[in-house]
Design an enzyme around this catalytic site. Sequence first.
Site, PDB file in Angstrom:
ATOM      1  N   SER A 193      10.679 -11.375  -7.697  1.00 22.34           N
ATOM      2  CA  SER A 193      10.995 -10.109  -6.819  1.00 22.34           C
ATOM      3  C   SER A 193      12.203 -10.328  -6.167  1.00 22.34           C
ATOM      4  O   SER A 193      13.283 -10.164  -6.967  1.00 22.34           O
ATOM      5  CB  SER A 193       9.530 -10.214  -5.927  1.00 22.34           C
ATOM      6  OG  SER A 193       9.672  -9.121  -5.003  1.00 22.34           O
ATOM      7  N   ASP A 287       3.705  -1.424  -9.391  1.00 20.77           N
ATOM      8  CA  ASP A 287       4.745  -2.228  -8.746  1.00 20.77           C
ATOM      9  C   ASP A 287       5.954  -1.190  -8.489  1.00 20.77           C
ATOM     10  O   ASP A 287       6.411  -0.555  -9.474  1.00 20.77           O
ATOM     11  CB  ASP A 287       5.132  -3.370  -9.521  1.00 20.77           C
ATOM     12  CG  ASP A 287       6.173  -4.269  -8.657  1.00 20.77           C
ATOM     13  OD1 ASP A 287       6.796  -3.730  -7.756  1.00 20.77           O
ATOM     14  OD2 ASP A 287       6.524  -5.350  -9.302  1.00 20.77           O
ATOM     15  N   HIS A 317       2.410  -6.340  -8.375  1.00 21.46           N
ATOM     16  CA  HIS A 317       3.488  -7.217  -7.850  1.00 21.46           C
ATOM     17  C   HIS A 317       2.660  -8.693  -7.430  1.00 21.46           C
ATOM     18  O   HIS A 317       1.566  -8.569  -6.849  1.00 21.46           O
ATOM     19  CB  HIS A 317       4.114  -6.499  -6.726  1.00 21.46           C
ATOM     20  CG  HIS A 317       5.564  -7.101  -6.607  1.00 21.46           C
ATOM     21  ND1 HIS A 317       6.459  -6.665  -7.268  1.00 21.46           N
ATOM     22  CD2 HIS A 317       5.672  -8.134  -5.597  1.00 21.46           C
ATOM     23  CE1 HIS A 317       7.535  -7.645  -6.628  1.00 21.46           C
ATOM     24  NE2 HIS A 317       7.027  -8.388  -5.742  1.00 21.46           N
TER      25      HIS A 317
END
Length: 346
Positions: A193, A287, A317
Amino acid sequence: MSGSGNTGTMEASSAGDLEPNQPKPDWGKNMTDPMAVVIEQLASYKAPPLTTLSAEQARKQPTPAVAAMAVMKENNIPKPPSNVDTMGRKIPVDGGQIHMRIYTPKTGKDSYPVIVYYHGGGWVIADLDTYNASAEGLANTAEAVVVSVGYRQAPEYKFPTAHNDSYAAYEWTVKNAASIKGDPNRIALVGESAGGNLAAAVSMMARDKGMQLPVHEVLVYPIAGHDFTTESYRESENVKPLSSGLMKWFFDKYLNSPAEGDNPMISLVKADLKGMPPTTIIGAQYDPLRTEGKTLADNLEKAGVRTSHKVYDGTTHEFFGMAAVVPKAKEAQAMAVSELKKAFNK
């Protein structure tokens, strides 16, 4: 019993047996059952939306990692075996110091390849503990020393602090690898991320400064753009755990101004990617960052960089660290480790 197929028994389950108690949400009809069980568990905490909180309050809310551990406990799913030692290390950075956690395999070798690991959390929330499962899993399965970096976070420290701290940690690792049983010629970067964004930015900074490049980078659902009109942003208004609105909240906390979203360190999709190390990009279906991950993979290939890219269907995610609970996470970690080992063994 939540997530156990309602058998009411307490024998150990395998992740493949998990079934959600509720229908899957409209935004995630294709979620795998184990993924849906984790998301259901996360929803059960009834935490307020992070976007309504201050950064300090948001950091105290239950995380997807906490939900995954609760699912393991409730269903007697054992923790994956671990064969690493950990130690903490502080290093100086511009204007202060940062903490790193170093995971060393206990397999008796004098030297190991090294992974510098950057955790997620939008540059604002989460910490080394939140992402312990990913770092420990990589140390065990790749048989590598993992240096997990506790970079400083926003809004207390705005852009580019996290980026500069991340580069300082990489530079420290290159110079000091031998002191932590690491091979200085076999160093890779992995990030999730915001950490995936940091890993790629560190590679760009190393390239631009004439510093030794990592042998490989694994970017797991990286933040790679600042465009809220992509297909996956438009689909992700209600997605959990990361929605389009939460991404905007993260940007608001980290960037000094929206214009910084176009900086190539943030919008990797706009960066000059020539000369970057071979790259693996792992994406999740549900996501907001899925589309830009694909664009980044395409742009890397156009720039002549050897790139592998895979989106794991039925996942959200944050799935990557959930190998004990979500079989797709185990697959994604295996893909990452396979690419890392190829790079280490060249």
